[in-house]
Scaffold this active site. Structure first.
Site, short mmCIF file in Angstrom:
data_model
loop_
_atom_site.label_atom_id
_atom_site.label_comp_id
_atom_site.label_asym_id
_atom_site.label_seq_id
_atom_site.Cartn_x
_atom_site.Cartn_y
_atom_site.Cartn_z
NE ARG A 136 6.05 0.05 10.55
CZ ARG A 136 4.83 -0.06 10.02
NH1 ARG A 136 4.57 0.49 8.85
NH2 ARG A 136 3.87 -0.70 10.66
NE ARG B 215 7.51 -2.16 6.25
CZ ARG B 215 6.19 -2.05 6.39
NH1 ARG B 215 5.42 -1.86 5.33
NH2 ARG B 215 5.63 -2.16 7.57
CE LYS C 285 -2.15 -0.94 3.90
NZ LYS C 285 -1.43 -2.14 4.37
NE ARG D 127 -4.60 -1.81 10.57
CZ ARG D 127 -3.53 -1.05 10.31
NH1 ARG D 127 -3.63 0.02 9.57
NH2 ARG D 127 -2.36 -1.38 10.77
NE ARG E 217 2.46 -4.53 11.84
CZ ARG E 217 3.48 -4.33 10.98
NH1 ARG E 217 4.67 -4.81 11.25
NH2 ARG E 217 3.30 -3.62 9.90
P1 AMP Z 1 0.52 0.50 9.86
O1 AMP Z 1 1.60 1.51 9.67
O2 AMP Z 1 -0.71 0.78 9.05
O3 AMP Z 1 1.02 -0.92 9.66
O4 AMP Z 1 0.06 0.61 11.38
C1 AMP Z 1 0.97 0.36 12.43
C2 AMP Z 1 0.20 0.21 13.74
O5 AMP Z 1 -0.49 1.43 14.03
C3 AMP Z 1 -0.87 -0.87 13.76
O6 AMP Z 1 -0.34 -2.16 14.04
C4 AMP Z 1 -1.78 -0.35 14.87
O7 AMP Z 1 -1.20 -0.59 16.15
C5 AMP Z 1 -1.75 1.16 14.64
N1 AMP Z 1 -2.83 1.60 13.71
C6 AMP Z 1 -2.65 2.17 12.49
N2 AMP Z 1 -3.84 2.46 11.92
C7 AMP Z 1 -4.77 2.07 12.80
C8 AMP Z 1 -6.20 2.08 12.80
N3 AMP Z 1 -6.89 2.53 11.74
N4 AMP Z 1 -6.85 1.60 13.89
C9 AMP Z 1 -6.18 1.12 14.94
N5 AMP Z 1 -4.83 1.05 15.01
C10 AMP Z 1 -4.13 1.53 13.96
#
Ligand code: AMP
Length: 211
Positions: A159, A125, A15, A88, A170
């Site tokens: 990260r 990554r 994405k 999500r 995740r």
């Molecule tokens: P991402 O960068 O999208 O992989 O998000 C990293 C982390 O941020 C996730 O594992 C969640 O802990 C938190 N997070 C990001 N977006 C959301 C969301 N829409 N709702 C809840 N937690 C989120």
């Protein structure tokens, strides 16, 4: 009125890579709730301190907190957005329509991929701390090792949640929460599915052709 895009896909499904291409080529603005949350952690704000542990464990942050952060960082009149990492779950999808988009058109793009490949992709990554460019130690190294092609920065970091045990969590959370979101957009006729196992340029062509 131009349509916003809502990117849905497992962590590591590509994405972020597609979002940066669409920003560069089509003038979209990329809004990633994960990036917003990581910025809060980096600032050591009260919100950042509150969410750090939840994120480090690969769990979802509360819906209420994420929507407030999202609302504070967008202006739908000014920009055409790619929503990345939001929604999500079903409640977030409904909130996005009711409280954020309020009638603005938005198409969701689902990055379909076999999740067994993602653990390896994510452990390799690396992200530029300065501009957010994404690399991979196996498939996409920068031209000069350790230096970002895009901004010349030398902080290519892993990260905190890109470690195997957290990645597995995740992916599990994604699989447990995403089906109702896909059904929601499918039922509304707003779901575009793409094969995210193709090369990034092919995926980009596919998305661009449907804009
Ligand atoms: P991402 O960068 O999208 O992989 O998000 C990293 C982390 O941020 C996730 O594992 C969640 O802990 C938190 N997070 C990001 N977006 C959301 C969301 N829409 N709702 C809840 N937690 C989120």
């Amino acid at each position: 009125m131009k349509s916003h895009l809502i990117f849905i896909g497992a962590p590591g499904s590509g994405k972020g890579t597609q979002a940066s291409k669409l920003v560069a080529d089509k003038g979209f603005k990329h809004i990633s709730t994960g990036d917003l949350l990581r910025a809060e952690i980096a600032k050591k704000s009260a919100l950042g301190i509150e969410v750090k542990q939840v994120m480090d464990e690969g769990k979802l942050v509360s819906d209420d907190l994420v929507i407030r952060l999202l609302q504070a960082n967008i202006d739908l009149n000014a920009s055409q957005y790619i929503f990345d990492g939001y929604p999500r779950n079903l409640a977030q999808a409904q909130t996005l329509d009711k409280e954020v988009l309020k009638g603005y058109p938005a198409t969701s793009v689902y990055f379909e991929i076999n999740t067994t490949k993602l653990v390896e992709r994510l452990t390799n990554r690396r992200t530029c701390k300065d501009c957010g460019a994404i690399y991979n130690l196996i498939s996409k190294n920068p031209k000069v090792i350790g230096t970002c092609d895009q901004c010349g920065g030398t902080n290519l970091v892993q990260r905190a949640d890109d470690h195997e045990d957290v990645i597995k969590n995740r992916l599990k959370v994604f699989q447990e929460t995403i089906d109702p979101v896909l059904k929601y957009y499918q039922d509304l006729g707003r779901l575009m599915k793409i094969n995210a196992e193709q090369a990034p340029d092919e995926i980009f062509k596919m998305i661009s052709s449907k804009l």
